[in-house]
Design an enzyme around this catalytic site. Structure first.
Site, PDB file in Angstrom:
ATOM      1  N   ASP A  16       0.879  -1.171   0.000  1.00 45.51           N
ATOM      2  CA  ASP A  16       0.000   0.000   0.000  1.00 45.51           C
ATOM      3  C   ASP A  16       0.916   1.221   0.000  1.00 45.51           C
ATOM      4  O   ASP A  16       1.622   1.466   0.972  1.00 45.51           O
ATOM      5  CB  ASP A  16      -0.887  -0.043   1.252  1.00 45.51           C
ATOM      6  CG  ASP A  16      -1.720   1.218   1.429  1.00 45.51           C
ATOM      7  OD1 ASP A  16      -1.561   2.170   0.641  1.00 45.51           O
ATOM      8  OD2 ASP A  16      -2.533   1.247   2.377  1.00 45.51           O
ATOM      9  N   TYR A 241       2.425  -0.074  13.862  1.00 47.30           N
ATOM     10  CA  TYR A 241       1.998   0.045  12.471  1.00 47.30           C
ATOM     11  C   TYR A 241       0.488   0.241  12.436  1.00 47.30           C
ATOM     12  O   TYR A 241      -0.261  -0.556  12.989  1.00 47.30           O
ATOM     13  CB  TYR A 241       2.378  -1.209  11.684  1.00 47.30           C
ATOM     14  CG  TYR A 241       1.842  -1.199  10.271  1.00 47.30           C
ATOM     15  CD1 TYR A 241       2.374  -0.329   9.327  1.00 47.30           C
ATOM     16  CD2 TYR A 241       0.789  -2.014   9.896  1.00 47.30           C
ATOM     17  CE1 TYR A 241       1.886  -0.300   8.037  1.00 47.30           C
ATOM     18  CE2 TYR A 241       0.294  -1.995   8.602  1.00 47.30           C
ATOM     19  CZ  TYR A 241       0.847  -1.135   7.679  1.00 47.30           C
ATOM     20  OH  TYR A 241       0.354  -1.101   6.410  1.00 47.30           O
ATOM     21  N   LYS A 244      -3.275  -3.098   8.612  1.00 47.42           N
ATOM     22  CA  LYS A 244      -3.178  -4.548   8.676  1.00 47.42           C
ATOM     23  C   LYS A 244      -2.270  -5.021   7.556  1.00 47.42           C
ATOM     24  O   LYS A 244      -1.889  -4.265   6.684  1.00 47.42           O
ATOM     25  CB  LYS A 244      -4.562  -5.188   8.578  1.00 47.42           C
ATOM     26  CG  LYS A 244      -5.267  -5.263   9.936  1.00 47.42           C
ATOM     27  CD  LYS A 244      -4.630  -6.347  10.825  1.00 47.42           C
ATOM     28  CE  LYS A 244      -5.141  -6.303  12.257  1.00 47.42           C
ATOM     29  NZ  LYS A 244      -4.460  -5.307  13.109  1.00 47.42           N
TER      30      LYS A 244
HETATM   31 MG    MG Z   1      -4.388  -2.573   2.254  1.00 53.73          MG
HETATM   32 MG    MG Z   2      -3.978   0.664   3.716  1.00 58.60          MG
END
Ligand code: MG
Ligand code: MG
Length: 379
Positions: A16, A241, A244
């Protein structure tokens, strides 16, 4: 070039690195520049084949090549794709630009540096395997344990996979490698043989926050790895963090392995509740969705997509893509998942609706409880 009988590696690397308006999807321009980097690597003959797609807010890069697992060359290609997409995300002002590029990856290997990595090497088209078919599953808004239950059912339960009874090879079972994701100092793994150790496997897999399947091997052809899953815990890398891990998995199918329908069956029947969702801190059922489905659903409903491929003798696969959850047969499942999700939302923050304490991706609750601690009195 004909690679029949040669070693070929499949690599799924995802991250991401920014998305539109929140954790929804990478922008079209981010996908464009990531794909341009991949096409450049293909033009240099660094890879046999490759493609870029996305699931929710994660860019997913799938590559075939002859460099083996943990190759700095191949990981470098993925890193160039993510860096190009990050620069575009920054230019566009997208949310969370570069967020999964957690460390510098000084050795050039992305494993443990933030992006999720699933890779396996196999002999292309040996005599006993007439066609190389595989499925890639990619999930968003959830942790690596999300594959535990579906894989357990596919490999251990003929109620979900009657191929275990019908195929003499499947009947002989599989070796399942499980990783202890709580171990931070070194990789801690165990291998269990199913069907005879299926209850021991169940005892581990039920704890999806701690244990996850990272690899599965045939017992008829022990050198044949059919599954590789990305099982890195990002909070182990970065300490704190916010999000996920959103795992992916390569699953080789057909012949001596389960068929694609035996891979996806549990995703329709069980409608499993997983940890993730909004702020990575809730429990909700996971929805099978067509690839490149943005997250727009209520409360960041977790998503899983599944693509099926065939690889030719040159190691190429991207010419034909079958989007398994894109079929309308899954519409009913999606409605059922949505209904189950709304049941969970009626309970808001309470009890099982919110993730277990260790899985909460935010410190708000801990800080509140700590501030109240001194006000408790012994009576
Ligand atoms: Mg993601
Ligand atoms: Mg994300």
């Amino acid at each position: 070039m004909d690679l029949k009988g040669q070693q070929v590696t499949l690599s799924l690397i995802k991250a991401d690195v920014g998305s539109i308006g929140g954790h929804t999807r990478p922008s079209p321009a981010m996908m464009l520049v990531a794909n341009a980097e991949l096409q450049y690597a293909l033009a240099q003959n660094v890879l046999l084949d490759g493609m870029v797609t996305f699931v929710g807010d994660d860019i997913e890069i799938l590559m075939s090549h002859t460099h083996g697992v943990d190759s700095t060359i191949v990981h470098g290609v993925a890193r160039d794709c993510f860096l190009a997409a990050t620069r575009e995300a920054q230019r566009e002002g997208n949310y969370g630009a570069g967020q999964d590029l957690l460390t510098e990856a000084p050795s050039g290997n992305l494993r443990g540096a933030g992006p999720g990595v699933a890779e396996l090497t196999f002999t292309l088209l040996p005599d006993y395997r007439k066609a190389e078919a595989f499925v890639v599953l990619m999930a968003d808004k959830c942790g690596p344990g999300v594959f535990n239950l579906p894989l357990f059912l596919t490999f251990c339960d003929p109620m979900h996979n009657s191929g275990l009874l019908l195929s003499p090879t499947l009947y002989k079972g599989f070796s399942v490698r499980v990783i202890d994701m709580a171990a931070k100092e070194a990789d801690r793994v165990i291998t269990l043989n199913v069907p005879e150790e299926h209850l021991a496997l169940a005892a581990l897999l039920r704890n999806t926050d701690r244990f996850a399947i990272e690899a599965v091997f045939s017992r008829v052809h022990p050198e044949e790895q059919l599954i590789s899953a990305a099982v890195t815990r990002l909070h182990n890398i970065a300490g704190k963090y916010v999000g996920k891990d959103d795992p992916g998995m390569i699953f080789r199918v057909q012949g001596i392995f389960p068929a694609p329908e035996e891979v996806v069956e549990p995703w329709g029947v069980i409608r499993q509740i997983v940890t993730g969702d909004c702020r990575g801190s809730h429990n909700m059922p996971i929805m099978p969705a067509a690839v490149e489905t943005p997250v727009t659903g209520p409360y960041c409903l977790p998503l899983v997509s599944a693509l099926a491929f065939s690889m030719n003798a040159e190691g190429k696969f991207s010419h034909n893509v079958n989007d398994l959850f894109g079929n309308p047969a899954w519409d009913w499942v999606r409605h059922e998942v949505q209904r189950k999700a709304m049941d969970f939302r009626t309970q808001g923050f309470f009890g099982v609706a919110m993730a277990a304490q260790e899985e909460l991706a935010y410190t708000g609750l801990q800080e509140t409880l700590a501030s109240l601690d001194s006000r408790f009195q012994n009576r």
